[in-house]
Design an enzyme around this catalytic site. Structure first.
Site, PDB file in Angstrom:
ATOM      1  N   ASP A   8      33.306  36.743  12.944  1.00 35.92           N
ATOM      2  CA  ASP A   8      33.860  36.430  11.690  1.00 35.92           C
ATOM      3  C   ASP A   8      33.130  37.523  11.101  1.00 35.92           C
ATOM      4  O   ASP A   8      32.023  37.552  11.067  1.00 35.92           O
ATOM      5  CB  ASP A   8      34.013  34.940  11.010  1.00 35.92           C
ATOM      6  CG  ASP A   8      34.617  35.629   9.742  1.00 35.92           C
ATOM      7  OD1 ASP A   8      35.658  36.726   9.341  1.00 35.92           O
ATOM      8  OD2 ASP A   8      34.285  34.498   9.154  1.00 35.92           O
ATOM      9  N   ASP A  10      33.331  38.206   7.122  1.00 37.56           N
ATOM     10  CA  ASP A  10      32.713  38.002   5.714  1.00 37.56           C
ATOM     11  C   ASP A  10      31.882  36.339   5.169  1.00 37.56           C
ATOM     12  O   ASP A  10      32.573  35.039   6.480  1.00 37.56           O
ATOM     13  CB  ASP A  10      33.807  37.652   4.254  1.00 37.56           C
ATOM     14  CG  ASP A  10      34.020  39.158   4.410  1.00 37.56           C
ATOM     15  OD1 ASP A  10      33.525  40.225   3.713  1.00 37.56           O
ATOM     16  OD2 ASP A  10      35.019  39.649   4.984  1.00 37.56           O
ATOM     17  N   ASN A 239      40.465  30.218   8.055  1.00 38.72           N
ATOM     18  CA  ASN A 239      41.171  31.674   9.180  1.00 38.72           C
ATOM     19  C   ASN A 239      40.336  31.965  10.487  1.00 38.72           C
ATOM     20  O   ASN A 239      40.411  32.521  11.477  1.00 38.72           O
ATOM     21  CB  ASN A 239      41.751  32.634   8.128  1.00 38.72           C
ATOM     22  CG  ASN A 239      40.225  33.759   8.115  1.00 38.72           C
ATOM     23  OD1 ASN A 239      39.024  32.672   7.601  1.00 38.72           O
ATOM     24  ND2 ASN A 239      40.558  34.826   7.679  1.00 38.72           N
TER      25      ASN A 239
END
Length: 289
Positions: A8, A10, A239
């Site tokens: 990922d 951020d 997410n």
């Protein structure tokens, strides 16, 4: 032996200055030199992700907008999963009824109806998460998100739904009002064929049900003939869970949500402590079995 690594951006690959640290960069390059496929999987648009990755001197496949789009190293689109225009309008109507701010990601860029509010929200979110960083640095980072990320101002989102040549990827919803976010989430959950996730406590992300990081990673693994069991995924938020569920080595950042940490058998350092580099070094230094 790990042959595929997904990270990922951020809260994971990026540090508190929204940069890829030298340690993280060198670990990725070392993994690639050993023949390991490295993929960045982000909720960001391609343009928002690309300029940060390229600035660090890294070349890799990118899973964008939570899996709504996948681009190869050459920047070519190899997979798309958009939201049908009628459903996109329904989502927009629900969000407008709650009075909440949102942006729309498409295959032609990211759009906002309120540039100033978009900048101020990013400033507030980043300042809260990084109190030691000066406000001017934060504001500059927010402006760069709009300029380098090619975020465009549109008077009415309706024109996007009427444009059949444009594919809607994602709705990014922001609010510091927990009740407003909860109301929007509750209403959105009544719609079918959409995936609702989050990359921070101040947002909701809405995609096509097929636009999830885990779905995109499975497609990439199949295309490259690699085993999910020998894949590693790193992340910090909700997410990221879909991709963690499909790999053999899910790794939670030290700053990850408790829900993410509870799922992952492996936990690395925080994004401010080069957690990605530490997780990569741990697997590439393991003797082959």
């Amino acid at each position: 032996m790990i042959t595929f690594i997904a990270t990922d951006m951020d809260g994971t690959l990026l540090n508190e200055n929204q940069e890829i640290s030298e340690a993280n960069k060198q670990a990725i390059l070392e993994a690639q030199q050993q023949g390991i496929e490295v993929v960045v999987a982000t909720g960001r648009s391609y343009e928002e992700a690309r300029y940060v990755i390229e600035d660090a001197g890294i070349s890799c496949d990118i899973v964008c907008a939570n899996g709504a789009e996948v681009r190869n190293k050459q920047g070519e689109i190899v997979y798309q999963a958009g939201i049908e225009s009628t459903r996109a309008k329904e989502i927009s109507d629900v969000l407008n009824e709650t009075g909440i701010y949102f942006e729309i990601y498409t295959d032609r860029g990211t759009y906002t109806e309120n540039y100033d509010m978009g900048v101020e929200l990013i400033v507030d979110i980043f300042t809260t998460a990084n109190p030691n960083v000066s406000e001017e640095q934060v504001r500059q980072a927010a402006r760069e998100r709009f300029e380098k990320g090619h975020i465009k101002l549109v008077e009415d989102y309706g024109v996007l739904f009427e444009d059949e040549s444009q594919l809607v990827y994602k709705f990014l919803v922001f609010s510091f009002d927990e009740k407003q976010l909860a109301e929007a989430n509750s209403r959105l959950n009544k719609l079918s064929d959409i995936a609702i996730s989050s990359s921070g406590k101040e947002n909701i992300e809405v995609n096509n049900i097929e636009a999830q990081k885990g779905v995109a990673l499975e497609k990439l693994l199949n295309d490259k003939g690699l085993s999910a069991e020998n894949a590693m995924a790193m992340g910090d938020n909700l997410n990221d869970l879909s991709m963690m569920k499909v790999v053999g080595r899910p790794v939670a950042m030290g700053n990850a949500l408790d829900q993410v940490k509870e799922f992952c058998p492996f936990i690395t350092a925080t994004n401010k402590e080069d957690g990605v580099a530490k997780a990569i070094q741990e697997v590439i230094q393991q003797p082959a079995k």
